[in-house]
Scaffold this active site. Structure first.
Site, PDB file in Angstrom:
ATOM      1  N   SER A  85      31.876  22.579 -38.530  1.00  0.00           N
ATOM      2  CA  SER A  85      32.840  22.713 -37.469  1.00  0.00           C
ATOM      3  C   SER A  85      34.389  23.258 -37.798  1.00  0.00           C
ATOM      4  O   SER A  85      35.013  24.010 -36.735  1.00  0.00           O
ATOM      5  CB  SER A  85      33.523  21.042 -37.124  1.00  0.00           C
ATOM      6  OG  SER A  85      34.504  20.879 -38.213  1.00  0.00           O
TER       7      SER A  85
ATOM      8  N   LYS B  33      40.261  19.693 -40.590  1.00  0.00           N
ATOM      9  CA  LYS B  33      40.567  20.341 -38.851  1.00  0.00           C
ATOM     10  C   LYS B  33      41.814  21.263 -38.999  1.00  0.00           C
ATOM     11  O   LYS B  33      42.455  21.395 -39.902  1.00  0.00           O
ATOM     12  CB  LYS B  33      41.153  19.128 -38.149  1.00  0.00           C
ATOM     13  CG  LYS B  33      40.046  17.828 -37.972  1.00  0.00           C
ATOM     14  CD  LYS B  33      38.691  18.298 -37.115  1.00  0.00           C
ATOM     15  CE  LYS B  33      37.990  17.396 -36.827  1.00  0.00           C
ATOM     16  NZ  LYS B  33      36.752  17.045 -38.034  1.00  0.00           N
TER      17      LYS B  33
END
Length: 151
Positions: free
Chosen positions: A64, A101
Site C-alpha cells: 500500500s 500510512k
C-alpha cells in the site's frame, strides 16, 4: 544534529548503534495486529539514527506504500521523537492495529492515506482511535534476490 554530505563522510571512525527490530511485519495495507516483542536488533551507523533510545525498525508487509518507494520486505526505521506533519510517512495504531500510512493534513484535519494509486481510498472510521507511534525516517531495501531463508 550535524548533517554530512557524502563527500564529508569519513572512511572510518563512525560509531554504530543497535536498533531493535520488531518481531512482526508492519502492515502496509489494511491494518493487522502487532506483537509486543522484539525479533532482535541491527547495528546501524550512528549518523543514521540520531535518537537511538526511541528508534526501532519494522519489517513492511504489503504494497500500500509502493508509490512512496516502500515495498514488501523493506525495513522501516521509525523515530517517535519526530513530529509528524503533512506528507510524513507514519506508523500508527488504528483501533490498536499497527500500520504504515501517509499523513495528509488539510486545514485543521489530519487523515491517514495509502500511497498506492491502485488501491481504494483508505477509509478511516470517524470514531476510530488513532495513535501515531512515529515517523518513518528511512527504509532499507535489498536489491538482490533473496530466498525465503534470507540468503
Amino acid at each position: 544534529m550535524r548533517l554530512h554530505t557524502v563527500a564529508e563522510l569519513p572512511q572510518e571512525g563512525f560509531s554504530t548503534v543497535r536498533v531493535p527490530l520488531m518481531g512482526q511485519a508492519l502492515c502496509a495495507g489494511f491494518p493487522s495486529a502487532a506483537d509486543d516483542f522484539l525479533e532482535g536488533a541491527l547495528e546501524l551507523p550512528r549518523w543514521l539514527v540520531p535518537n537511538p533510545p526511541a528508534t526501532f525498525l519494522w519489517r513492511i508487509a504489503g504494497d500500500s506504500m509502493r508509490d512512496a518507494g516502500i515495498f514488501d520486505g523493506d525495513l522501516a526505521c521509525v523515530d517517535p521523537s519526530l513530529k509528524p506533519a503533512h506528507g510524513s510517512v507514519v506508523v500508527a495504531a488504528v483501533d490498536g492495529e499497527m500500520s504504515i500510512k501517509r499523513m495528509v493534513v488539510e486545514g485543521n484535519t489530519a487523515r491517514l492515506a495509502f500511497d498506492n494509486a491502485d488501491l481504494p481510498v483508505y477509509a478511516l472510521q470517524e470514531l476510530a482511535e488513532v495513535d501515531v507511534w512515529g515517523v518513518v525516517r528511512f527504509t532499507v531495501r535489498w536489491h538482490v534476490a533473496r530466498t525465503r531463508q534470507g540468503r
